[in-house]
Scaffold this motif. Structure first.
Motif, PDB file in Angstrom:
ATOM      1  N   GLN A 198       4.008   1.351  -4.874  1.00  0.00           N
ATOM      2  CA  GLN A 198       3.167   1.446  -5.827  1.00  0.00           C
ATOM      3  C   GLN A 198       3.816   2.105  -7.177  1.00  0.00           C
ATOM      4  O   GLN A 198       3.247   1.504  -7.863  1.00  0.00           O
ATOM      5  N   ALA A 199       4.317   2.766  -7.049  1.00  0.00           N
ATOM      6  CA  ALA A 199       4.483   4.100  -8.123  1.00  0.00           C
ATOM      7  C   ALA A 199       5.644   3.308  -8.578  1.00  0.00           C
ATOM      8  O   ALA A 199       5.823   3.159 -10.133  1.00  0.00           O
ATOM      9  N   LEU A 243       5.277  10.518  -9.107  1.00  0.00           N
ATOM     10  CA  LEU A 243       4.616  10.519  -7.520  1.00  0.00           C
ATOM     11  C   LEU A 243       3.854  12.208  -7.324  1.00  0.00           C
ATOM     12  O   LEU A 243       4.098  12.808  -6.431  1.00  0.00           O
ATOM     13  N   HIS A 247       1.374  -1.466   0.072  1.00  0.00           N
ATOM     14  CA  HIS A 247       0.028  -0.009   0.345  1.00  0.00           C
ATOM     15  C   HIS A 247       0.908   1.243  -0.048  1.00  0.00           C
ATOM     16  O   HIS A 247       0.775   2.767  -0.368  1.00  0.00           O
ATOM     17  N   SER A 248       2.226   1.295   0.269  1.00  0.00           N
ATOM     18  CA  SER A 248       3.387   2.825   0.177  1.00  0.00           C
ATOM     19  C   SER A 248       2.626   2.777  -0.802  1.00  0.00           C
ATOM     20  O   SER A 248       3.301   2.566  -1.906  1.00  0.00           O
ATOM     21  N   TRP A 249       3.109   4.214  -1.430  1.00  0.00           N
ATOM     22  CA  TRP A 249       2.872   5.115  -3.037  1.00  0.00           C
ATOM     23  C   TRP A 249       3.816   5.144  -2.983  1.00  0.00           C
ATOM     24  O   TRP A 249       4.163   5.064  -4.861  1.00  0.00           O
TER      25      TRP A 249
END
Length: 244
Positions: free
Chosen positions: A80-81, A242, A75-77
């Protein structure tokens, strides 16, 4: 330091060692009295952040650490990126790729996707490294804030008795990395390994991580410029994701 911060200090020391740790070593690492240390360890054990080996009495990360790490991966942004781009770079280059960040005096590997080709490399997910050696460390250092960069350079000079001339040469190298937008290294962390590292930004200027491609020196000789271009392009794509 508040009691809550001391508890986190103990947890951080255990996490950083990458192995079970005896109490006497934790006393040395944290500077806390043994009675205080035991009190904090009891709290961490109660919540599942650390566990004590039944026979050896050594302390290590507990089961709740697994749950937190899984949450970060899923779930870390940042993850995920970056995950898709890392996989694509591994496929296109045929080499291993890592995502690393600076954290409290260490360079920490957040993710490492290995290629099917052999590579003897000490980088692994969750493992920490020093802040001045290797492409990843130098890229993070070059693009970090001036205040943090100077602090780490002073610390390194004291630890390794570096002369003023050596530090000046290293600062010139960091300035060159800033200008060209990437760092390379060979044999600095692992013998026979060449690497290129490009910064990943959140927002226009906030350095968040570095993307690093690693390959055996012999295999990279004729492909270094290609690997540099591919790694920089992938890091730029992650940074653009981001921005939003």
């Amino acid at each position: 330091m508040a009691a809550s911060e001391r508890v986190l200090q103990v947890l951080t020391c255990i996490a950083r060692q990458g192995r079970p740790v005896p109490v006497r070593e934790l006393v040395s690492l944290t500077g806390l009295p043994q009675s205080t240390l035991y009190r904090h360890l009891q709290v961490l054990k109660k919540w599942g952040w650390v566990q004590e080996h039944a026979k050896s009495g050594l302390y290590e990360p507990g089961p709740l650490a697994v749950q937190l790490a899984h949450g970060f991966d899923q779930h870390s942004w940042l993850m995920q990126a970056a995950s898709h781009e890392i996989g694509q770079l591994v496929q296109r280059s045929g080499e291993s790729v890592g995502l690393l960040c600076y954290l409290h005096g260490q360079v920490v590997c957040l993710d490492m996707q290995e290629s099917q080709q052999a590579l003897r490399c000490s980088f692994a997910k969750g493992r920490a490294h020093g802040t001045v050696r290797g492409a990843s460390a130098k890229a993070l250092l070059a693009f970090s804030s001036a205040e943090l960069r100077q602090s780490l350079l002073e610390q390194n000079s004291l630890e390794h008795s570096a002369s003023g001339e050596q530090r000046e040469i290293f600062e010139l190298e960091l300035a060159a990395i800033q200008r060209q937008g990437y760092a390379t290294s060979e044999n600095e962390v692992d013998q026979g390994v060449w690497g290129v590292s490009a910064p990943v930004f959140a927002g226009q200027t906030q350095l968040i991580a570095t993307l690093t491609l690693m390959a055996p020196s012999q295999r990279s000789i004729l492909k270094q410029q290609e690997f540099i271009s591919m790694t920089r392009a992938a890091a730029d794509r992650i940074s653009r994701i981001l921005q939003f």
